[in-house]
Design a protein around this motif. Structure first.
Motif, short mmCIF file in Angstrom:
data_model
loop_
_atom_site.label_atom_id
_atom_site.label_comp_id
_atom_site.label_asym_id
_atom_site.label_seq_id
_atom_site.Cartn_x
_atom_site.Cartn_y
_atom_site.Cartn_z
N LEU A 21 64.53 -24.32 -46.42
CA LEU A 21 65.54 -25.34 -46.18
C LEU A 21 66.44 -24.93 -44.78
N ILE A 22 66.38 -25.86 -43.80
CA ILE A 22 66.86 -25.43 -42.66
C ILE A 22 68.08 -26.66 -42.34
N ASP A 23 69.30 -26.12 -42.49
CA ASP A 23 70.51 -26.98 -42.34
C ASP A 23 70.75 -26.98 -40.76
N GLY A 37 71.25 -21.51 -50.25
CA GLY A 37 69.95 -20.82 -49.89
C GLY A 37 69.45 -21.68 -48.80
N ALA A 38 70.45 -22.63 -48.28
CA ALA A 38 69.92 -23.38 -47.02
C ALA A 38 70.23 -22.14 -45.63
N PHE A 61 64.48 -30.01 -43.42
CA PHE A 61 65.48 -29.91 -42.55
C PHE A 61 66.57 -31.03 -43.24
N THR A 62 67.68 -30.63 -42.99
CA THR A 62 68.96 -31.50 -43.47
C THR A 62 70.07 -31.62 -42.60
N TYR A 85 59.65 -31.74 -43.69
CA TYR A 85 60.28 -32.98 -44.40
C TYR A 85 61.70 -33.19 -44.19
N ALA A 86 62.34 -34.18 -44.48
CA ALA A 86 63.63 -34.36 -44.13
C ALA A 86 64.40 -34.88 -45.50
N LEU A 87 65.46 -34.02 -46.02
CA LEU A 87 65.92 -34.41 -47.16
C LEU A 87 66.67 -35.73 -47.14
N GLU A 88 66.16 -36.62 -48.02
CA GLU A 88 66.70 -38.01 -48.38
C GLU A 88 68.16 -37.86 -48.54
#
Length: 174
Positions: A21-23, A37-38, A61-62, A85-88
């Motif tokens: 997960l990448i912020d 965890g991001a 990605f978020t 992916y992109a977090l909804e």
């Protein structure tokens, strides 16, 4: 296009270790609140980041609401992950689903919110002072409005640069 992923599905894939997960928000936003965890890689630095060693996993990605992620989708896809992916709903969607976040109440508000508060306060003060003290105070509201237009057109916000130097902001980023 990045594939959308629901918060609960992302949580399961993060727990199994199969997804990264990448912020992509700014450090001041991340310092205040983020998904546990991001990994923080701000959007303005993503092109310089070498993520090839991470390509064995899928990536999500978020940002705060999902808008920045959607706008930058082509840049994010170019990072070469086999599954992207992109977090909804971004962080907001994650919280709406009742999932845990790291929240630091001592971290300052993100810089753009500080700019909005300061600019709005100055514009309101100018209008109130113009109505009650002297009509010349309307120039304060006009100056703030002109500064916001200039910032929007050029990408340079003097108020943000000034606020970034304030003690409460310097301490959080150190």
């Amino acid at each position: 296009m990045l594939h959308p992923i629901a918060p609960d599905a992302l949580q399961q894939r993060l727990a199994s270790g199969e997804m990264l997960l990448i912020d992509i928000r700014e450090p001041d936003e991340y310092a205040r609140e983020h998904i546990i965890g991001a990994r923080l890689i701000p959007l303005n630095a993503i092109d310089a980041e070498d993520l090839t060693v991470e390509h064995s996993r899928a990536v999500c990605f978020t940002c705060r609401s999902g808008n920045r992620t959607a706008i930058a989708a082509a840049r994010l896809l170019a990072k070469g992950f086999p599954e992207s992916y992109a977090l909804e709903g971004g962080l907001d969607g994650w919280k709406k689903a009742g999932l845990p976040v790291h929240f630091n109440p001592r971290a300052p508000l993100d810089l753009m919110r500080q700019v909005q508060i300061a600019a709005g306060s100055l514009a309101l003060a100018g209008a109130v002072l113009a109505a009650t003290v002297s009509p010349w105070f309307i120039l304060l509201s006009g100056f703030v409005g002109a500064g916001l237009v200039f910032a929007g057109l050029t990408g340079f916000c003097g108020m943000a640069r000034l606020l970034k130097r304030m003690p409460w902001n310097r301490a959080s980023l150190a």
